[in-house]
Design a protein around this motif. Structure first.
Motif, PDB file in Angstrom:
ATOM      1  N   HIS A 133     -16.609 -13.289 -56.537  1.00 17.48           N
ATOM      2  CA  HIS A 133     -15.557 -13.760 -57.450  1.00 17.48           C
ATOM      3  C   HIS A 133     -15.401 -15.259 -57.212  1.00 17.48           C
ATOM      4  CE1 HIS A 133     -14.650  -9.467 -57.550  1.00 17.48           C
ATOM      5  NE2 HIS A 133     -13.978  -9.700 -58.659  1.00 17.48           N
ATOM      6  N   TYR A 134     -15.832 -16.081 -58.170  1.00 19.49           N
ATOM      7  CA  TYR A 134     -15.732 -17.544 -57.994  1.00 19.49           C
ATOM      8  C   TYR A 134     -14.286 -17.919 -57.666  1.00 19.49           C
ATOM      9  CZ  TYR A 134     -16.061 -22.534 -58.974  1.00 19.49           C
ATOM     10  OH  TYR A 134     -16.005 -23.912 -58.875  1.00 19.49           O
ATOM     11  N   LEU A 135     -13.338 -17.455 -58.458  1.00 18.15           N
ATOM     12  CA  LEU A 135     -11.929 -17.534 -58.050  1.00 18.15           C
ATOM     13  C   LEU A 135     -11.614 -16.183 -57.421  1.00 18.15           C
ATOM     14  CD1 LEU A 135     -10.083 -19.323 -61.026  1.00 18.15           C
ATOM     15  CD2 LEU A 135     -10.943 -20.315 -58.904  1.00 18.15           C
TER      16      LEU A 135
ATOM     17  N   ALA B  28      -8.236 -11.663 -54.914  1.00 19.75           N
ATOM     18  CA  ALA B  28      -6.926 -11.487 -54.279  1.00 19.75           C
ATOM     19  C   ALA B  28      -5.912 -12.501 -54.824  1.00 19.75           C
ATOM     20  CB  ALA B  28      -7.064 -11.646 -52.766  1.00 19.75           C
ATOM     21  N   GLU B  29      -6.387 -13.692 -55.165  1.00 16.60           N
ATOM     22  CA  GLU B  29      -5.499 -14.741 -55.696  1.00 16.60           C
ATOM     23  C   GLU B  29      -5.398 -14.689 -57.214  1.00 16.60           C
ATOM     24  OE1 GLU B  29      -3.831 -17.170 -53.958  1.00 16.60           O
ATOM     25  OE2 GLU B  29      -4.454 -16.146 -52.125  1.00 16.60           O
ATOM     26  N   TYR B  30      -6.474 -14.252 -57.844  1.00 16.66           N
ATOM     27  CA  TYR B  30      -6.530 -14.241 -59.314  1.00 16.66           C
ATOM     28  C   TYR B  30      -6.900 -12.830 -59.785  1.00 16.66           C
ATOM     29  CZ  TYR B  30      -6.679 -19.306 -58.635  1.00 16.66           C
ATOM     30  OH  TYR B  30      -6.387 -20.601 -58.262  1.00 16.66           O
ATOM     31  N   PRO B  31      -5.999 -11.851 -59.589  1.00 18.12           N
ATOM     32  CA  PRO B  31      -6.369 -10.452 -59.878  1.00 18.12           C
ATOM     33  C   PRO B  31      -6.648 -10.152 -61.351  1.00 18.12           C
ATOM     34  CG  PRO B  31      -4.042 -10.624 -59.301  1.00 18.12           C
ATOM     35  CD  PRO B  31      -4.629 -11.966 -59.060  1.00 18.12           C
ATOM     36  N   THR B  32      -6.066 -10.967 -62.262  1.00 16.98           N
ATOM     37  CA  THR B  32      -6.327 -10.679 -63.689  1.00 16.98           C
ATOM     38  C   THR B  32      -7.757 -11.070 -64.093  1.00 16.98           C
ATOM     39  OG1 THR B  32      -5.254 -12.777 -64.214  1.00 16.98           O
ATOM     40  CG2 THR B  32      -3.923 -10.794 -64.508  1.00 16.98           C
ATOM     41  N   LEU B  33      -8.473 -11.722 -63.161  1.00 22.65           N
ATOM     42  CA  LEU B  33      -9.873 -12.085 -63.436  1.00 22.65           C
ATOM     43  C   LEU B  33     -10.846 -11.169 -62.700  1.00 22.65           C
ATOM     44  CD1 LEU B  33      -9.561 -15.961 -62.963  1.00 22.65           C
ATOM     45  CD2 LEU B  33      -9.939 -14.799 -65.142  1.00 22.65           C
TER      46      LEU B  33
ATOM     47  N   GLY C  91     -16.989 -16.486 -48.611  1.00 24.23           N
ATOM     48  CA  GLY C  91     -15.767 -15.732 -48.323  1.00 24.23           C
ATOM     49  C   GLY C  91     -14.748 -15.899 -49.446  1.00 24.23           C
ATOM     50  N   ASP C  92     -13.490 -16.098 -49.081  1.00 22.55           N
ATOM     51  CA  ASP C  92     -12.437 -16.257 -50.096  1.00 22.55           C
ATOM     52  C   ASP C  92     -12.074 -17.716 -50.301  1.00 22.55           C
ATOM     53  OD1 ASP C  92     -12.182 -13.669 -50.814  1.00 22.55           O
ATOM     54  OD2 ASP C  92     -10.544 -13.211 -49.432  1.00 22.55           O
ATOM     55  N   PHE C  93     -13.062 -18.597 -50.126  1.00 22.94           N
ATOM     56  CA  PHE C  93     -12.813 -20.033 -50.247  1.00 22.94           C
ATOM     57  C   PHE C  93     -12.167 -20.377 -51.590  1.00 22.94           C
ATOM     58  CE2 PHE C  93     -14.158 -24.223 -51.763  1.00 22.94           C
ATOM     59  CZ  PHE C  93     -13.803 -25.029 -50.703  1.00 22.94           C
ATOM     60  N   ILE C  94     -11.094 -21.106 -51.518  1.00 21.75           N
ATOM     61  CA  ILE C  94     -10.463 -21.587 -52.746  1.00 21.75           C
ATOM     62  C   ILE C  94      -9.754 -22.911 -52.483  1.00 21.75           C
ATOM     63  CG2 ILE C  94      -8.514 -19.964 -52.337  1.00 21.75           C
ATOM     64  CD1 ILE C  94      -9.509 -21.262 -55.787  1.00 21.75           C
ATOM     65  N   GLN C  95      -9.987 -23.857 -53.372  1.00 21.54           N
ATOM     66  CA  GLN C  95      -9.317 -25.158 -53.324  1.00 21.54           C
ATOM     67  C   GLN C  95      -8.810 -25.428 -54.724  1.00 21.54           C
ATOM     68  OE1 GLN C  95      -8.668 -27.351 -51.002  1.00 21.54           O
ATOM     69  NE2 GLN C  95      -9.842 -26.578 -49.260  1.00 21.54           N
ATOM     70  N   ILE C  96      -7.698 -26.127 -54.840  1.00 19.82           N
ATOM     71  CA  ILE C  96      -7.241 -26.382 -56.206  1.00 19.82           C
ATOM     72  C   ILE C  96      -7.401 -27.849 -56.614  1.00 19.82           C
ATOM     73  CG2 ILE C  96      -5.720 -24.389 -56.515  1.00 19.82           C
ATOM     74  CD1 ILE C  96      -3.414 -26.494 -55.831  1.00 19.82           C
ATOM     75  N   GLU C  97      -8.109 -28.626 -55.763  1.00 22.54           N
ATOM     76  CA  GLU C  97      -8.394 -30.005 -56.179  1.00 22.54           C
ATOM     77  C   GLU C  97      -9.776 -30.027 -56.839  1.00 22.54           C
ATOM     78  OE1 GLU C  97      -7.195 -32.069 -52.210  1.00 22.54           O
ATOM     79  OE2 GLU C  97      -7.024 -29.899 -52.342  1.00 22.54           O
ATOM     80  N   ASN C  98      -9.870 -30.729 -57.933  1.00 18.40           N
ATOM     81  CA  ASN C  98     -11.116 -30.721 -58.708  1.00 18.40           C
ATOM     82  C   ASN C  98     -12.339 -31.125 -57.888  1.00 18.40           C
ATOM     83  OD1 ASN C  98      -9.620 -29.936 -60.883  1.00 18.40           O
ATOM     84  ND2 ASN C  98      -9.398 -32.005 -61.712  1.00 18.40           N
ATOM     85  N   GLU C  99     -12.184 -32.118 -57.000  1.00 13.60           N
ATOM     86  CA  GLU C  99     -13.356 -32.604 -56.252  1.00 13.60           C
ATOM     87  C   GLU C  99     -13.759 -31.648 -55.131  1.00 13.60           C
ATOM     88  OE1 GLU C  99     -10.427 -34.025 -56.332  1.00 13.60           O
ATOM     89  OE2 GLU C  99      -9.825 -34.840 -54.391  1.00 13.60           O
TER      90      GLU C  99
END
Ligand SMILES: [Zn+2]
Length: 279
Positions: A115-117, A120-125, A144-152
């Motif tokens: 899951h790219y996003l 667990a964080e974006y269950p509707t996807l 793993g569950d890597f997620i960042q919300i900054e574009n870079e």
């Protein structure tokens, strides 16, 4: 990493979601889950609009923690599980998207969907095909569950980032008792993209993986290069490296082997010196 076509783009995301949900026998659960059908549809539309280049503005759908688990389980129970053939048929189609190979390293066989996003964080996807990337076990584990919300800091996305016409992976040969290679990110055009490439390389541990492949290729071919040098001379060896580079680049400009043969061609004089001094 080659750009891939978004899988099942002709299918509506809420239709896939509903097919999976209707696989449950518990009618109360089905009703509860289907209340998210509209959210699933709008999450998918927003995904196509904001991912992966403007994640900072991606509007996240609010979901209660109980419902989160229930939604995530739709993926586990009715999408990835072989016993529910309807969802699994979609899963298998996405898995085969990169000719059966891992979409990230292009070395391992694709055996899981990432899951790219994170779900667990974006269950509707959780069953949205554009969010599901075919990967080998090792790449999936490294991310793993890597997620960042900054574009870079967004990792490269094989369905959206097209870097097939630009060289971002290169290598420098290093000479000791053997010939080795140090890979590097050669992309400089845009700082945000350069940062995303570096993070992807680092997160998926791609350089050590590529170096193993390259070292094995060098070791398998070195006696042939030596013979070729003795029999046909320096010019022919250079032509040979160039031909190898071209045929590899035709397939993927940024594969470990394209970068290896670019380095062999560029550093051909040093390779010849090394071959002459290490008979
Ligand atoms: Zn992989």
């Amino acid at each position: 990493m080659n750009k891939l076509t978004i899988p099942l783009a002709d299918k509506s995301s809420s239709e896939i979601f509903e097919q999976c949900v209707r696989g449950y026998r518990d009618t109360k659960k089905v009703r509860k889950l289907l209340r998210y059908k509209k959210d699933v549809e709008s999450s998918a539309k927003n995904y196509l609009k904001y991912i992966p280049c403007d994640i900072e503005h991606y509007p996240q759908t609010p979901v209660s923690s109980d419902d989160k688990e229930m939604l995530v389980n739709v993926y586990k129970d009715k999408f990835s599980k072989a016993s529910f053939s309807k969802g699994r048929a979609y899963y298998d189609k996405i898995l085969a998207g990169a000719s059966g190979k891992c979409a990230i390293c292009s070395i391992g066989a694709a055996s899981t969907l990432d899951h790219y996003l994170p779900k667990a964080e974006y269950p509707t996807l959780c069953v949205f095909p554009a969010n599901l990337v075919p990967e080998c076990q090792s790449c999936n584990k490294n991310k793993g569950d890597f997620i960042q919300i900054e574009n870079e800091k967004m990792l490269l996305h094989p369905y959206f980032d097209d870097l097939s016409d630009v060289i971002w992976l290169d290598g420098k040969l290093v000479f000791s008792s053997v010939i080795g290679i140090e890979y590097y990110n050669s992309y400089t055009s845009d700082p945000v993209m350069a940062s995303r490439i570096s993070l992807t390389i680092e997160k998926y541990k791609l350089f050590p993986l590529f170096a193993i492949q390259a070292n094995s290729d060098i070791s398998n071919n070195i006696s042939m290069w030596r013979k070729q040098l003795q029999n046909t001379g320096t010019k022919q060896l250079r032509i040979y490296f160039s031909a190898c580079r071209l045929s590899r680049e035709e397939k993927d400009l940024n594969s470990w082997s394209s970068a290896l043969y670019r380095a062999l061609e560029r550093q051909c004089d040093e390779v010849i010196d090394w071959l002459n001094n290490n008979p």
